[in-house]
Design a protein around this motif. Structure first.
Motif, mmCIF file in Angstrom:
data_model
loop_
_atom_site.group_PDB
_atom_site.id
_atom_site.type_symbol
_atom_site.label_atom_id
_atom_site.label_comp_id
_atom_site.label_asym_id
_atom_site.label_seq_id
_atom_site.Cartn_x
_atom_site.Cartn_y
_atom_site.Cartn_z
ATOM 1 N N LYS A 1 24.687 26.890 38.568
ATOM 2 C CA LYS A 1 24.076 26.282 39.754
ATOM 3 C C LYS A 1 23.561 24.872 39.472
ATOM 4 N N HIS A 2 22.956 24.652 38.278
ATOM 5 C CA HIS A 2 22.386 23.338 37.942
ATOM 6 C C HIS A 2 23.298 22.489 37.060
ATOM 7 N N ALA A 3 24.138 23.112 36.246
ATOM 8 C CA ALA A 3 24.978 22.324 35.329
ATOM 9 C C ALA A 3 26.431 22.226 35.794
ATOM 10 N N GLY A 4 26.809 22.965 36.840
ATOM 11 C CA GLY A 4 28.205 23.001 37.264
ATOM 12 C C GLY A 4 28.728 21.656 37.736
ATOM 13 N N THR B 1 30.277 32.779 46.554
ATOM 14 C CA THR B 1 29.981 31.695 47.500
ATOM 15 C C THR B 1 30.034 30.341 46.813
ATOM 16 N N TYR B 2 29.451 30.252 45.614
ATOM 17 C CA TYR B 2 29.435 28.984 44.878
ATOM 18 C C TYR B 2 30.856 28.502 44.587
ATOM 19 N N LEU B 3 31.717 29.415 44.141
ATOM 20 C CA LEU B 3 33.076 29.026 43.766
ATOM 21 C C LEU B 3 33.962 28.811 44.995
ATOM 22 N N ASN B 4 33.870 29.690 45.992
ATOM 23 C CA ASN B 4 34.729 29.569 47.172
ATOM 24 C C ASN B 4 34.400 28.320 47.988
#
Length: 593
Positions: free
Chosen positions: A521-524, A567-570
C-alpha cells in the motif's frame, strides 16, 4: 274470623282407605274435650305409645309453641291450623296445595278423593269449631301460665332450701377441718423427734452402704482397666503386624506400578520422539530464505553490539537523570512530528543537533538511536494504525537522521524485525514438538501481552493490526526517494528483496497477507516506478499465483485482506501516489489572518 291459638291437623292413611274419628262427650275431662275438638277438624291423637315423662303443663306449653310448618312423620302428615292473624281461606288453599304436592303414600289417592267430596262439610265443621277452639286455647294458655308460675315458685323454694343446707354443711365441714388440723399439728410435734432419730439412723446406714459400694466399684474399675489395657495392647500388636504387612504390600504394589508407569512413559517418549521426527521431516521450523536469515544475523549482530555499548550507561544510577532527559526530549520530538515538510525537516535537524553530532559521546549517541527507534516503532500501535499517512512523516524524519548516521537505520531495522518477524520476512509455523505451549509460540512470533491479563497474549485481530502498522511504517521508510534524502541507507532496493523473500518462502495465510497488503500500500508506487515492467510482473505473480493459494485455504478471517489486495491490483492503485506521501510544505491550519 281468626283464631288466637294454633291447632294441628293430622291426616293418616288407612289400610282400608277411610279415616276413623272418635268423639267423646263434652262433660268428660279436659283431655276428652280436646280430643273432641280436634276430631272436628280430622285430628286423630296417636295411640299405642307410652306416656311421656314431661309434666302436663309442659306438654301443653309444647303444644302451644309447636311449629306451624308442615312435617312428615312416618306415614302421617302434620298440617298447621290457621293462626289468629292468618286468613282462613288462605290457609285452606295452602292445605289443598300441600295435599296435592306431598309425596305419594299408600292410600293417599283415596284420601284426596275423600277430601274433595267432604271439603264443604269439613269447612263448615272448621268454622263451627273456630269459636270453641279459640276459647279452649285461651283457657289452656291461662292454665299453662298458672302452672309455670307455680313451678317457678316451687323451684325457687327448693333453691333457697338447698342453699341453706349447703351453708350449714359447709360450716360443719370447716369446723371438722379445723379440729383435724389441730390434731394433726399435735401429732406432727410428737412425731418430730422420732422421725429425726429414724432419719439419723437411716442416714448412717446409707453412708456405710455408700462407702462399701464405692470401694467395690473402685475395685471393679481397676480390674476392668487392667483387662482393657491388656486387650488394647494385644489389639495394637495385631494392628502393627497388619500395618507392617500392608505397608510391605503397598511398597511392592508401588514398585510394580512405578515400573509400569516407567515403561509407559518410555513408550510415550519414543512415540513422541518418532512423531516429532516425522513432523520435523514434513514441516520446517521456520519459513525464511537463506538471504533473509543472513540479513537477520547481521541485524542481530548490530543490535547486540549497540546494546553492549550502552549496557553500562543504562545500568548506571548516576546517569539516570540524563537518560530520563534523553527519553523525554526524544518523546517530545517524535510526538511533535507533523505531516508537513517544514516540520519533518525541523524535527530531523533537532534530533541530529541534540544527539547525533560527532561531538556527542558514543554511548549517549547509541542510547539515543535505540531510544529514537523504539519511540518511532511505538507509534505504529498509536498513530500509524489509526492514521496511515502519519507513517510517511515518521519515515522521512528517520531517513534524514539515518542519512546522517547510517548505523541508526541498521538499529531501527533490527528492532523492527525483532518486534515483527514478517518485516524480514520470516514466518514460524506452530509445531507441538518444537514449542512447550502456545505462549512460547506467541512470544517468538511477536505477540504482545494482553492489556486485560498480563499472563496471556493479545488476540489474533490485535496482532494483525500491529503487523499492519509495522509494515506501513516499513513500506514508508523504504519508499523514501533518494531525491528527497540523498544518502538514504535503506532505500527501495530493500523492497524488491522483501517481496522476493515473501513470495518464495512464506506460506499464504492471514498474517503474511496483512503484511503484504500493508507494505504494498505504501511502497507499491515507488517500487513500480523504480522497476517498471519487472515490478509489474512481480505484482502479476501475486495476483495470479499467491492470492489463489490464499483463497484455496478458505480462511474466513483472511477474506477482508484478500478483498483489499484484489482491489489494489485490479484498480492499479500502484500507479497512483499513496495518500499522505506528498506532504504540503506547511500546515495551512496554522495560518492566521
Amino acid at each position: 274470623q281468626t283464631l288466637d291459638c294454633k291447632t294441628t291437623m293430622v291426616v293418616r292413611p288407612s289400610t282400608r282407605g277411610d279415616t276413623e274419628s272418635h268423639t267423646h262427650d263434652d262433660d268428660e275431662s279436659e283431655e276428652e274435650e280436646e280430643e273432641e275438638d280436634f276430631a272436628l277438624v280430622g285430628y286423630r291423637p296417636p295411640r299405642g305409645k307410652g306416656k311421656s315423662s314431661t309434666p302436663p303443663f309442659f306438654e301443653e306449653e309444647e303444644e302451644e309453641v309447636s311449629s306451624s310448618s308442615t312435617k312428615k312423620r312416618g306415614g302421617s302428615v302434620v298440617l298447621s291450623a290457621p293462626s289468629i292473624d292468618d286468613d282462613f281461606d288462605l290457609e285452606v288453599a295452602k292445605f289443598k296445595r300441600l295435599v296435592r304436592t306431598i309425596s305419594p303414600t299408600p292410600g293417599i289417592d283415596a284420601l284426596r278423593e275423600d277430601f274433595d267430596l267432604e271439603e264443604n262439610t269439613s269447612l263448615k265443621a272448621v268454622e263451627n269449631a273456630k269459636i270453641e277452639t279459640e276459647e279452649r286455647a285461651r283457657l289452656r294458655k291461662r292454665r299453662v301460665q298458672l302452672a309455670a308460675q307455680r313451678r317457678m315458685q316451687r323451684l325457687e323454694e327448693e333453691l333457697r332450701l338447698t342453699i341453706v343446707e349447703e351453708i350449714a354443711s359447709r360450716d360443719g365441714a370447716m369446723q371438722k377441718i379445723t379440729s383435724f388440723q389441730n390434731a394433726l399439728s399435735q401429732r406432727d410435734v410428737s412425731d418430730a423427734s422420732v422421725s429425726n432419730k429414724a432419719t439419723e439412723v437411716r442416714l448412717n446406714r446409707v453412708e456405710k452402704e455408700r462407702k462399701q459400694n464405692l470401694e467395690n466399684i473402685s475395685q471393679l474399675v481397676l480390674d476392668a482397666k487392667t483387662e482393657a489395657q491388656k486387650q488394647r495392647e494385644e489389639k495394637e500388636k495385631q494392628k502393627k503386624v497388619e500395618a507392617e504387612k500392608k505397608l510391605e504390600q503397598e511398597k511392592r504394589d508401588k514398585e510394580i506400578q512405578k515400573q509400569k508407569e516407567k515403561m509407559k512413559e518410555e513408550e510415550q517418549a519414543r512415540a513422541l520422539e518418532e512423531a516429532k521426527q516425522r513432523e520435523a521431516e514434513k514441516v520446517p521450523t521456520v519459513y525464511a530464505t537463506a538471504e533473509a536469515l543472513e540479513a537477520e544475523k547481521k541485524s542481530l549482530q548490530v543490535l547486540y553490539a549497540a546494546r553492549e555499548r550502552v549496557a553500562a550507561y543504562s545500568a548506571s544510577l548516576e546517569a539516570k537523570r540524563e537518560r530520563r532527559t534523553i527519553i523525554q526530549r526524544l518523546t517530545i520530538h517524535v510526538q511533535q512530528v507533523a505531516c508537513t515538510k517544514d516540520q519533518v525537516m525541523k524535527k530531523a535537524d533537532d534530533v541530529i543537533r541534540e544527539f547525533l553530532t560527532p561531538a556527542t559521546p558514543e554511548h549517549i549517541r547509541t542510547y539515543a538511536m535505540i531510544t529514537l527507534s523504539k519511540k518511532i516503532l511505538a507509534q505504529c500501535d498509536v498513530q500509524v494504525a489509526k492514521l496511515n499517512r502519519y507513517a510517511f512523516a515518521l519515515a522521512e524524519v528517520l531517513a534524514r537522521c539515518a542519512a546522517h548516521i547510517p548505523e541508526l537505520s541498521e538499529i531501527f531495522v533490527a528492532l523492527l524485525r525483532e518486534a515483527c518477524p514478517l518485516a524480514l520476512p520470516k514466518y514460524y509455523p506452530f509445531l507441538k514438538s518444537k514449542y512447550a505451549d502456545e505462549k512460547e509460540y506467541f512470544k517468538i512470533c511477536g505477540y504482545a501481552p494482553s492489556e486485560d491479563d498480563p499472563n496471556s497474549f493479545e488476540s489474533s485481530d490485535s496482532y494483525a493490526n500491529r503487523i499492519s502498522g509495522y509494515m506501513l511504517l516499513y513500506g514508508s521508510y523504504v519508499q523514501v526517494s533518494r531525491a528527497v534524502v540523498q544518502n538514504h541507507p535503506h532505500s527501495i532496493d530493500q523492497a524488491w528483496a522483501w517481496f522476493a523473500r515473501l513470495l518464495n518462502k512464506c506460506p499464504p495465510n492471514r498474517q503474511t497477507a496483512v503484511a503484504l497488503e500493508s507494505f504494498l500500500k505504501h511502497a507499491g508506487y515507488e517500487f513500480v516506478k523504480t522497476y517498471r515492467s519487472q515490478g509489474v510482473k512481480l505484482l502479476l505473480v501475486i495476483a495470479q499465483q499467491w492470492i489463489p493459494k490464499l483463497e484455496s485455504a478458505r480462511d474466513a478471517d483472511a477474506v477482508p485482506v484478500i478483498s483489499r489486495l484484489r482491489t489494489y491490483l485490479n484498480e492499479r492503485k500502484f500507479e497512483i501516489l499513496p495518500e499522505g506521501s506528498c506532504m504540503p510544505k506547511t500546515d495551512t491550519s496554522s495560518l492566521t489572518i
